[in-house]
Write a protein that holds these residues in place. Structure first.
Motif, mmCIF file in Angstrom:
data_model
loop_
_atom_site.group_PDB
_atom_site.id
_atom_site.type_symbol
_atom_site.label_atom_id
_atom_site.label_comp_id
_atom_site.label_asym_id
_atom_site.label_seq_id
_atom_site.Cartn_x
_atom_site.Cartn_y
_atom_site.Cartn_z
ATOM 1 N N LEU A 178 0.821 -1.210 0.000
ATOM 2 C CA LEU A 178 0.000 0.000 0.000
ATOM 3 C C LEU A 178 0.855 1.260 0.000
ATOM 4 N N HIS A 179 1.910 1.260 0.821
ATOM 5 C CA HIS A 179 2.809 2.417 0.877
ATOM 6 C C HIS A 179 3.383 2.726 -0.509
ATOM 7 N N ASP A 180 3.836 1.668 -1.188
ATOM 8 C CA ASP A 180 4.475 1.861 -2.491
ATOM 9 C C ASP A 180 3.445 2.230 -3.555
ATOM 10 N N LEU A 181 2.237 1.687 -3.423
ATOM 11 C CA LEU A 181 1.150 2.025 -4.334
ATOM 12 C C LEU A 181 0.842 3.522 -4.270
ATOM 13 N N LYS A 182 0.798 4.046 -3.037
ATOM 14 C CA LYS A 182 0.485 5.473 -2.864
ATOM 15 C C LYS A 182 1.534 6.344 -3.535
ATOM 16 N N VAL A 202 3.610 5.525 -6.083
ATOM 17 C CA VAL A 202 3.599 5.465 -7.553
ATOM 18 C C VAL A 202 2.333 6.146 -8.077
ATOM 19 N N HIS A 203 1.242 6.068 -7.324
ATOM 20 C CA HIS A 203 0.022 6.761 -7.751
ATOM 21 C C HIS A 203 0.227 8.275 -7.765
ATOM 22 N N ALA A 204 0.991 8.788 -6.795
ATOM 23 C CA ALA A 204 1.271 10.225 -6.766
ATOM 24 C C ALA A 204 2.030 10.652 -8.031
ATOM 25 N N VAL A 205 2.894 9.770 -8.533
ATOM 26 C CA VAL A 205 3.617 10.080 -9.775
ATOM 27 C C VAL A 205 2.636 10.104 -10.958
ATOM 28 N N ILE A 206 1.734 9.111 -10.994
ATOM 29 C CA ILE A 206 0.757 9.036 -12.093
ATOM 30 C C ILE A 206 -0.146 10.272 -12.114
ATOM 31 N N GLU A 207 -0.526 10.716 -10.915
ATOM 32 C CA GLU A 207 -1.382 11.894 -10.786
ATOM 33 C C GLU A 207 -0.785 13.117 -11.479
ATOM 34 N N ARG A 208 0.552 13.223 -11.382
ATOM 35 C CA ARG A 208 1.218 14.374 -11.992
ATOM 36 C C ARG A 208 1.017 14.373 -13.500
ATOM 37 N N PHE A 209 0.815 13.191 -14.069
ATOM 38 C CA PHE A 209 0.614 13.106 -15.522
ATOM 39 C C PHE A 209 -0.879 13.058 -15.875
ATOM 40 N N ARG A 210 -1.724 13.090 -14.857
ATOM 41 C CA ARG A 210 -3.185 13.049 -15.052
ATOM 42 C C ARG A 210 -3.628 11.881 -15.932
ATOM 43 N N ILE A 211 -3.141 10.702 -15.611
ATOM 44 C CA ILE A 211 -3.528 9.514 -16.373
ATOM 45 C C ILE A 211 -4.504 8.704 -15.516
ATOM 46 N N LYS A 212 -5.548 8.195 -16.150
ATOM 47 C CA LYS A 212 -6.516 7.357 -15.441
ATOM 48 C C LYS A 212 -5.876 6.042 -15.035
ATOM 49 N N SER A 213 -6.312 5.501 -13.887
ATOM 50 C CA SER A 213 -5.711 4.232 -13.484
ATOM 51 C C SER A 213 -6.732 3.302 -12.841
ATOM 52 N N GLY A 214 -6.386 2.024 -12.872
ATOM 53 C CA GLY A 214 -7.188 1.001 -12.221
ATOM 54 C C GLY A 214 -6.246 0.071 -11.470
ATOM 55 N N CYS A 215 -6.779 -0.622 -10.475
ATOM 56 C CA CYS A 215 -5.897 -1.402 -9.605
ATOM 57 C C CYS A 215 -6.358 -2.856 -9.472
ATOM 58 N N ILE A 216 -5.365 -3.753 -9.483
ATOM 59 C CA ILE A 216 -5.610 -5.170 -9.214
ATOM 60 C C ILE A 216 -4.983 -5.480 -7.858
ATOM 61 N N ILE A 217 -5.754 -6.045 -6.944
ATOM 62 C CA ILE A 217 -5.177 -6.469 -5.666
ATOM 63 C C ILE A 217 -4.872 -7.961 -5.783
ATOM 64 N N ASN A 218 -3.599 -8.272 -5.886
ATOM 65 C CA ASN A 218 -3.182 -9.665 -6.025
ATOM 66 C C ASN A 218 -2.981 -10.255 -4.620
ATOM 67 N N LYS A 219 -3.188 -11.539 -4.467
ATOM 68 C CA LYS A 219 -3.064 -12.252 -3.180
ATOM 69 C C LYS A 219 -3.958 -11.582 -2.125
ATOM 70 N N TYR A 220 -5.150 -11.130 -2.539
ATOM 71 C CA TYR A 220 -6.004 -10.320 -1.651
ATOM 72 C C TYR A 220 -6.343 -11.033 -0.352
ATOM 73 N N ASP A 221 -6.350 -12.393 -0.406
ATOM 74 C CA ASP A 221 -6.770 -13.151 0.774
ATOM 75 C C ASP A 221 -5.645 -13.344 1.796
ATOM 76 N N LEU A 222 -4.474 -12.812 1.496
ATOM 77 C CA LEU A 222 -3.361 -12.923 2.444
ATOM 78 C C LEU A 222 -3.645 -12.118 3.706
#
Lengths: 298, 289
Positions: A207-211, A213-233
């Motif tokens: 989650l920390h790393d996601l936040k 990298v998302h802040a970087v994407i925001e600077r470019f104003r690109i739409k994004s979607g997320c996959i939570i892998n191993k969600y049941d861990l």
């Protein structure tokens, strides 16, 4: 404009090891020959292990420069070593020598050398390959030379080549596997992207790393979607990630359970959509959702 | 090994997500039970060690890189700076000199070669270094600002800080960035020994080979830790045997470890075979250097 018909999808994760490459390669198989594939994780590329490209064409990649001292012209004045901010010109056995690992190719030494003993030479920093994958699509991939610099520029080269091939072949998609982190290769892979797929895992690190990298994407104003892998861990962490996705208006693409099929498929040199399992359908639905997001008018 | 110099262990991997952070934090915490230990998080783009270390913040210092600042009044638009900069970070656009901060390598050439001193160097914040006191364990986190692209200058500055202010700590663990390019080289250059953490899968093996080549290029002794042992296949072990690279430990795949990790908890004192593995690793390193 013709390029408006091409949708460029970049897959990122911030944290490494979340399943990014396995999922990117699966989407590449689902997209088939309607996509050009670009492996932009140039210093630890893995997608070729799943898509089995034929390494059809190889190009040397030159980027940046390296200072070279002609010892016959050098008068040992030491001006070069004084101006070098990278400490790349140590004096050894009464000779000034360029340390290639430290030299960043700025050319300051060349400019100040009173005897013109220093020249700047082009530097090879990797190879670029244009291949056919096992599903018939074109894949652009690369290998950065060991310990080389300029991975951002090599990423840009891979992306530009992929784009040119997609344009020439009237393809609808470019699918890009990015590198972990938030630095120059990641920023470089985002140029021109229409949609970013973020692959994360329910750990505090994920989650920390996601936040970030998302802040970087925001600077470019690109739409994004997320996959939570191993969600049941860790279901609490999964809930926290979902909360973050809602706050930031990131599409929630899917929750994928932990499954040993990721490593089993890898050993068979297959993507997870080439093996019969519940995940095949799940990944299929991700690809449909992404396509829907891309074609939807904002 | 010089007894007056600290033992520096770098933890790297090639492939991301193999367990560098898990291994570094637990190794450092384990070592600090017996002696003063330093843990440095050099994965400046995505630092995670702080999630696992409790302590009190001793110091936070902003880190700067130097970039040129255009002084319009002094500038004669001679074009020297624009011609000098190999990184296209200083570009003359008509009667304007643009400085692209994220492309600048701080070489000073444009500034010092400007005939009228119209490009003085000034500080630009690129990140911060936080020092945390956790008893016998001192933890230093180096963190790049979001939007900054170059990890290497910050990694160098962190090494400099360690070598001036923490040289008395006898054992030092450096958690490195993933990959095989300039950031990991900068992070591992000062190490006496490099531990490469991998996983027994084709991706793990492919990136391990690249990481070994990288470390050989900078002439570092290496040893391998296989994490999540039991998944995948035995190709990593075969490769290490053939290449005569020592396998320092095998950490079995265990959902319990993954769960502790996901909550930011250390396992060195909770799971016995981890304690045993860490002891084996440190003994092997001390023999090797």
């Amino acid at each position: 404009m013709q390029s408006n018909n091409i949708h460029e999808i970049v897959v990122l994760s911030g944290k490494g090891g979340t399943g990014k490459t396995s999922l990117t390669a699966s989407l590449a198989v689902l997209a088939g020959n309607d996509a050009v594939i670009a492996d932009c994780d140039v210093d630890a590329a893995n997608m070729h292990l799943l898509l089995r490209p034929d390494f059809g064409e190889t190009f040397e990649f030159y980027s940046g420069e390296l200072a070279v001292i002609n010892q016959d012209l050098c008068n040992q004045c030491g001006t070069c070593a004084e101006v070098c901010r990278f400490h790349a010109i140590p004096q050894d056995k009464n000779q000034y020598q360029i340390n290639a690992l430290d030299c960043e190719g700025c050319g300051y030494c060349e400019k100040v050398c009173p005897t013109h003993a220093i020249t700047m030479q082009e530097r090879r920093s990797g190879s670029v390959y244009i291949s056919k994958t096992k599903v018939g699509s074109t894949m652009v991939h690369a290998r950065l030379d060991i310990a080389a610099e300029n991975s951002g520029k090599l990423v840009a080269k891979v992306k530009n080549d992929a784009k040119a091939i997609a344009l020439a072949g009237n393809k609808h998609f470019i699918i890009v596997d990015g590198s972990p982190g938030i630095g120059c290769p990641v920023v470089s892979s985002l140029a021109g992207a229409n949609y970013v797929i973020l692959v994360t895992e329910p750990t505090m690190s994920g989650l920390h790393d996601l936040k970030r990298v998302h802040a970087v994407i925001e600077r470019f104003r690109i739409k994004s979607g997320c996959i939570i892998n191993k969600y049941d861990l860790n279901k609490e962490q999964t809930a926290e990630i979902k909360c973050f996705l809602r706050e930031e208006q990131i599409d929630h693409l899917a929750d994928i359970p932990y499954d040993s099929i990721f490593s089993e498929a890898m050993i068979e040199e297959k993507t997870i959509v080439e093996i019969e399992s519940p995940l095949k359908q799940l990944v299929g639905s991700i690809w449909e959702k992404v396509k829907e997001q891309l074609t939807r008018k904002n | 090994m010089n007894p007056d110099k600290p033992l520096k262990i770098a933890v790297a991997s090639g492939k991301g997500g193999t367990g560098k952070t898990l291994f570094s934090t637990n190794l450092a915490a384990f070592l600090s039970q017996k002696q003063k230990t330093l843990l440095v998080d050099l994965d400046v783009e995505e630092p995670n060690d702080f999630l696992f270390i409790n302590g009190t913040i001793e110091k936070i210092s902003d880190q700067y890189k130097m970039i040129p600042l255009w002084d319009e009044n002094k500038c004669t638009l001679c074009g020297s700076c624009s011609n000098t900069c190999k990184y296209h970070a200083v570009v003359q656009l008509g009667t304007f000199i643009a400085v692209f901060t994220e492309l600048c390598h701080s070489c000073y050439a444009c500034s010092e070669l400007c005939p009228v001193q119209a490009l003085p160097m000034q500080r630009h914040k690129m990140g911060k270094i936080t020092t945390i006191d956790s008893g016998n364990l001192t933890f230093i986190e180096s963190r790049l600002e979001v939007g900054e692209e170059q990890a290497v200058p910050l990694i160098h500055q962190t090494h400099d800080l360690v070598d001036t202010q923490y040289k008395d700590i006898p054992i030092q663990v450096f958690d490195c960035p993933p990959g095989t390019s300039c950031p990991v080289v900068a992070a591992a250059r000062k190490a006496d020994f490099v531990v490469l953490v991998t996983e027994p899968t084709p991706f793990g093996l492919n990136d391990l080979r690249l990481a070994i080549e990288t470390m050989q290029k900078i002439q570092k002794p290496v040893g391998v830790v296989i994490n999540r042992w039991g998944i995948g296949n035995d190709e990593v072990e075969k490769y290490c045997d053939q290449a005569q690279i020592p396998i320092l430990a095998k950490i079995p795949f265990d959902r319990q470890i993954a769960e502790y990790y996901s909550n930011g908890e250390l396992v060195y004192d909770k799971i016995e075979y981890i304690t045993t593995s860490l002891r084996q690793v440190i003994t092997a390193i001390q023999h090797a250097v």
